[in-house]
Design a protein around this motif. Structure first.
Motif: not given
Ligand code: SF4
Length: 290
Positions: A21-27, A57-64, A116-123
């Motif tokens: 469940x990805x929030x984003x990638x910062x290169x 916006x990263x607290x919830x939601x789905x973008x698998x 980072x997150x969100x909370x990364x350890x959620x996954x």
């Protein structure tokens, strides 16, 4: 040769079921891990509800996103390849093993990988897999966490997948205070457990407190500093590097408020007992002209 083999280990997992469940990638980031150039992956989902959260916006939601797609993008960013495109590419093009050994010998621009997150350890599975990938690319690995999942953190540390932990300390670890700072109950005890685990295992650790006008106060921060000094004494093997006080700002959509000044934060830090390195950080003042 060694690196090429480790990359191929990651590639063999590309048909795996794991979806992240990805929030984003910062290169490239130079602020998440000071002194390093880091690629940062934001994972979605967080059990806490901090009122000033900047990543709401990263607290919830789905973008698998399939793990192999993310892995492909990370390798591409680190080593440089055509699959750096943001849009998914056909599986056959995602990682070219013939190119991999050539890229593996090139000096990567980024030298660290941060979750980072969100909370990364959620996954937790995604964390382990992504850190393994980063290790195979010879990147230093860092975890930004609220400390809410001590057991998951301990497992990652036992697997030697994390080189440095950045642990948020929202305020003193008093349940009522922590509840107010996180909008959730029961977190303080988990955070304390996470701190103990980090110090006991001797992983490099930075603790961070974001200072807002209403919380944490000077006395609450002094309590945090005191607790850290106790931990240092309790676990001689600890690698607690610093307590960072950073200036909190209103998040997007929140009514503006005057941030706590750098001078006020320095004054708070000045009241701490010596024995712990304290860094105070404030965003530069921006003057807008029309
Ligand atoms: S722990 Fe971090 S991501 Fe979660 S609500 Fe708090 S500030 Fe936001």
């Amino acid at each position: 040769m060694r690196e090429c083999r480790s990359i191929s280990i990651c590639l063999r997992e590309r048909d795996d079921w794991l979806k992240v469940n990805l929030g984003g990638i910062v290169p490239l980031s130079t602020v998440d891990w000071l002194g390093r150039a880091a690629l940062v992956v934001f994972l979605r989902g967080c059990p806490l509800r901090c009122p000033h959260c900047h990543n709401q916006r990263l607290q919830t939601g789905e973008s698998r996103v399939a793990f192999h797609v993310i892995a492909s993008r990370i390798v591409a960013q680190v080593k440089g390849t055509r699959s750096a495109a943001r849009t998914p590419v056909p599986l056959s093009m995602q990682i070219d093993l013939d190119d991999a050994s050539q890229r593996a010998s090139s000096k990567p621009f980024v030298d660290a990988f941060v979750l980072s997150g969100g909370e990364p350890l959620h996954q937790p599975d995604a964390c382990a897999r992504l850190f393994r990938l980063a290790k195979s690319l010879h990147l230093a690995t860092g975890l930004e966490t609220s400390g809410y999942y001590p057991d998951r953190l301990e497992r990652l540390l036992e697997m030697n997948l994390v080189d440095k932990v950045f642990l948020d300390l929202k305020t003193a670890l008093v349940e009522t205070d922590y509840e107010r700072a996180t909008g959730s109950s029961g977190a303080a005890v988990f955070v304390r457990e996470s701190l103990d685990i980090c110090c006991k295992q001797g992983v490099a650790l930075d603790t961070r407190s974001t200072v807002f006008p209403e919380m944490p106060s000077g006395p609450q921060l002094a309590e945090v500093a005191e607790m850290l000094l106790e931990l240092k004494a309790k676990y001689p093997e600890n690698r607690l590097e610093s307590l960072i006080l950073q200036q909190g700002h209103a998040r997007e959509g929140e009514p503006w408020f005057e941030p706590v000044s750098l001078e006020a934060m320095q004054e708070m830090a000045g009241a701490f007992r010596t024995g712990i390195k304290v860094q105070v950080r404030a965003a530069p003042k921006i003057k807008w002209t029309n």
